[in-house]
Scaffold this motif. Structure first.
Motif, PDB file in Angstrom:
ATOM      1  N   ILE A  70       0.842  -1.199   0.000  1.00  0.00           N
ATOM      2  CA  ILE A  70       0.000   0.000   0.000  1.00  0.00           C
ATOM      3  C   ILE A  70       0.876   1.249   0.000  1.00  0.00           C
ATOM      4  N   LEU A  71       1.920   1.247   0.818  1.00  0.00           N
ATOM      5  CA  LEU A  71       2.822   2.386   0.866  1.00  0.00           C
ATOM      6  C   LEU A  71       3.511   2.591  -0.481  1.00  0.00           C
ATOM      7  N   SER A  72       3.949   1.514  -1.112  1.00  0.00           N
ATOM      8  CA  SER A  72       4.605   1.610  -2.425  1.00  0.00           C
ATOM      9  C   SER A  72       3.652   2.144  -3.481  1.00  0.00           C
ATOM     10  N   LEU A  73       2.418   1.651  -3.480  1.00  0.00           N
ATOM     11  CA  LEU A  73       1.430   2.129  -4.442  1.00  0.00           C
ATOM     12  C   LEU A  73       1.111   3.604  -4.226  1.00  0.00           C
ATOM     13  N   SER A  74       0.995   3.996  -2.980  1.00  0.00           N
ATOM     14  CA  SER A  74       0.681   5.393  -2.699  1.00  0.00           C
ATOM     15  C   SER A  74       1.838   6.305  -3.079  1.00  0.00           C
ATOM     16  N   MET A  75       3.069   5.858  -2.892  1.00  0.00           N
ATOM     17  CA  MET A  75       4.234   6.655  -3.299  1.00  0.00           C
ATOM     18  C   MET A  75       4.295   6.757  -4.817  1.00  0.00           C
ATOM     19  N   ALA A  76       4.020   5.672  -5.511  1.00  0.00           N
ATOM     20  CA  ALA A  76       4.028   5.689  -6.976  1.00  0.00           C
ATOM     21  C   ALA A  76       2.940   6.617  -7.510  1.00  0.00           C
ATOM     22  N   ALA A  77       1.777   6.565  -6.905  1.00  0.00           N
ATOM     23  CA  ALA A  77       0.677   7.428  -7.344  1.00  0.00           C
ATOM     24  C   ALA A  77       1.039   8.892  -7.140  1.00  0.00           C
ATOM     25  N   SER A  78       1.700   9.207  -6.032  1.00  0.00           N
ATOM     26  CA  SER A  78       2.054  10.600  -5.793  1.00  0.00           C
ATOM     27  C   SER A  78       3.128  11.078  -6.760  1.00  0.00           C
ATOM     28  N   MET A  79       3.979  10.183  -7.230  1.00  0.00           N
ATOM     29  CA  MET A  79       5.000  10.567  -8.199  1.00  0.00           C
ATOM     30  C   MET A  79       4.371  10.937  -9.535  1.00  0.00           C
ATOM     31  N   PHE A  80       3.284  10.266  -9.904  1.00  0.00           N
ATOM     32  CA  PHE A  80       2.629  10.522 -11.175  1.00  0.00           C
ATOM     33  C   PHE A  80       1.453  11.475 -11.054  1.00  0.00           C
ATOM     34  N   ALA A  81       1.143  11.902  -9.847  1.00  0.00           N
ATOM     35  CA  ALA A  81       0.027  12.831  -9.653  1.00  0.00           C
ATOM     36  C   ALA A  81       0.377  14.181 -10.263  1.00  0.00           C
ATOM     37  N   SER A  82      -0.634  14.869 -10.703  1.00  0.00           N
ATOM     38  CA  SER A  82      -0.426  16.180 -11.305  1.00  0.00           C
ATOM     39  C   SER A  82       0.062  17.169 -10.260  1.00  0.00           C
ATOM     40  N   THR A  83       0.931  18.044 -10.672  1.00  0.00           N
ATOM     41  CA  THR A  83       1.457  19.068  -9.792  1.00  0.00           C
ATOM     42  C   THR A  83       0.548  20.282  -9.831  1.00  0.00           C
ATOM     43  N   ASN A  84       0.218  20.807  -8.668  1.00  0.00           N
ATOM     44  CA  ASN A  84      -0.588  22.015  -8.608  1.00  0.00           C
ATOM     45  C   ASN A  84       0.333  23.223  -8.664  1.00  0.00           C
ATOM     46  N   LEU A  85       0.003  24.143  -9.541  1.00  0.00           N
ATOM     47  CA  LEU A  85       0.768  25.362  -9.728  1.00  0.00           C
ATOM     48  C   LEU A  85      -0.171  26.553  -9.594  1.00  0.00           C
ATOM     49  N   PHE A  86       0.412  27.731  -9.378  1.00  0.00           N
ATOM     50  CA  PHE A  86      -0.361  28.956  -9.266  1.00  0.00           C
ATOM     51  C   PHE A  86       0.258  30.004 -10.176  1.00  0.00           C
ATOM     52  N   VAL A  87      -0.587  30.796 -10.805  1.00  0.00           N
ATOM     53  CA  VAL A  87      -0.127  31.831 -11.724  1.00  0.00           C
ATOM     54  C   VAL A  87       0.386  33.027 -10.925  1.00  0.00           C
ATOM     55  N   THR A  88       1.551  33.518 -11.322  1.00  0.00           N
ATOM     56  CA  THR A  88       2.096  34.738 -10.745  1.00  0.00           C
ATOM     57  C   THR A  88       2.220  35.777 -11.847  1.00  0.00           C
ATOM     58  N   SER A  89       1.998  37.026 -11.488  1.00  0.00           N
ATOM     59  CA  SER A  89       2.110  38.098 -12.463  1.00  0.00           C
ATOM     60  C   SER A  89       2.179  39.425 -11.738  1.00  0.00           C
ATOM     61  N   ASP A  90       2.879  40.385 -12.328  1.00  0.00           N
ATOM     62  CA  ASP A  90       2.921  41.731 -11.762  1.00  0.00           C
ATOM     63  C   ASP A  90       1.620  42.483 -12.047  1.00  0.00           C
ATOM     64  N   GLN A  91       0.844  41.966 -12.955  1.00  0.00           N
ATOM     65  CA  GLN A  91      -0.434  42.563 -13.323  1.00  0.00           C
ATOM     66  C   GLN A  91      -1.549  41.670 -12.774  1.00  0.00           C
ATOM     67  N   ASN A  92      -2.784  42.161 -12.820  1.00  0.00           N
ATOM     68  CA  ASN A  92      -3.913  41.343 -12.368  1.00  0.00           C
ATOM     69  C   ASN A  92      -4.175  40.170 -13.298  1.00  0.00           C
ATOM     70  N   THR A  93      -3.884  40.371 -14.574  1.00  0.00           N
ATOM     71  CA  THR A  93      -4.061  39.288 -15.529  1.00  0.00           C
ATOM     72  C   THR A  93      -2.805  39.141 -16.368  1.00  0.00           C
ATOM     73  N   LEU A  94      -2.612  37.932 -16.824  1.00  0.00           N
ATOM     74  CA  LEU A  94      -1.508  37.597 -17.712  1.00  0.00           C
ATOM     75  C   LEU A  94      -2.132  37.286 -19.063  1.00  0.00           C
ATOM     76  N   LYS A  95      -1.764  38.041 -20.080  1.00  0.00           N
ATOM     77  CA  LYS A  95      -2.344  37.835 -21.407  1.00  0.00           C
ATOM     78  C   LYS A  95      -1.437  36.902 -22.204  1.00  0.00           C
ATOM     79  N   ILE A  96      -2.036  35.786 -22.669  1.00  0.00           N
ATOM     80  CA  ILE A  96      -1.275  34.791 -23.418  1.00  0.00           C
ATOM     81  C   ILE A  96      -2.198  33.991 -24.320  1.00  0.00           C
ATOM     82  N   ASP A  97      -1.801  33.780 -25.552  1.00  0.00           N
ATOM     83  CA  ASP A  97      -2.549  32.954 -26.516  1.00  0.00           C
ATOM     84  C   ASP A  97      -4.034  33.309 -26.590  1.00  0.00           C
TER      85      ASP A  97
END
Length: 175
Positions: free
Chosen positions: A5-32
């Motif tokens: 169970i510990l091995s499976l949970s560690m493997a799942a966390s390695m492949f889990a998506s990383t949560n990121l947050f947008v940073t910008s000097d402005q209120n919005t970041l214009k892209i695409d």
């Protein structure tokens, strides 16, 4: 069994998506052809050296079909774009952002808006923790006091986003 169970949970966390947050000097970041609001949480899809492809997921309001909101009450916008993929009341969009506009540190992404909130909203009284109220209550409370705080339009947007995101029905934990 515990090791499996510990091995499976560690493997799942390695492949889990990383949560990121947008940073910008402005209120919005214009892209695409999109406007991405500061502090918006995203999931890492592909990591490149200078950029990352990330996915934003949220809710679609029929009155604002080009805006992806963080919550069902449509108070906290994440992205504005005509390219949002709609699936009923939910939607998503994948965008390539510069790595310099992304962080996995939630506190860093929201630091400037938090500073503005505490600076402007403690002039006349001690402040309340954002978790004390829900988004709708913060909207009313802020509206009744903003004339005294005298924020600029830019600061007002930052304060409201901070309060909504950190409220008791918001998307973030106070850190």
């Amino acid at each position: 069994m515990k090791k499996i169970i510990l091995s499976l949970s560690m493997a799942a966390s390695m492949f889990a998506s990383t949560n990121l947050f947008v940073t910008s000097d402005q209120n919005t970041l214009k892209i695409d052809g999109a406007e991405v609001y500061f502090g918006s949480p995203a999931t890492l899809i592909k990591d490149r050296k200078a950029s990352k492809i990330v996915k934003f997921e949220g809710f679609i309001d029929a009155a604002h079909p080009d805006v992806l909101f963080a919550t069902k009450n449509y108070k906290l916008p994440l992205v504005r774009s005509k390219n949002i993929v709609k699936n009923g009341e939910k939607g998503s969009i994948e965008l390539e952002l510069s790595s310099s506009n992304l962080t996995n540190d939630q506190a860093m992404a929201w630091e400037d808006s938090g500073d503005i909130f505490y600076d402007k909203c403690t002039k006349c009284h001690g402040t309340h923790a954002p978790k004390e109220f829900d988004m709708l209550s913060w909207e009313g409370l802020y509206g009744s006091m903003k004339d005294r705080a005298q924020p600029t339009d830019n600061q007002e947007m930052q304060i409201l986003r901070y309060l909504y995101a950190h409220s008791n029905d918001g998307i973030l934990d106070e850190k």
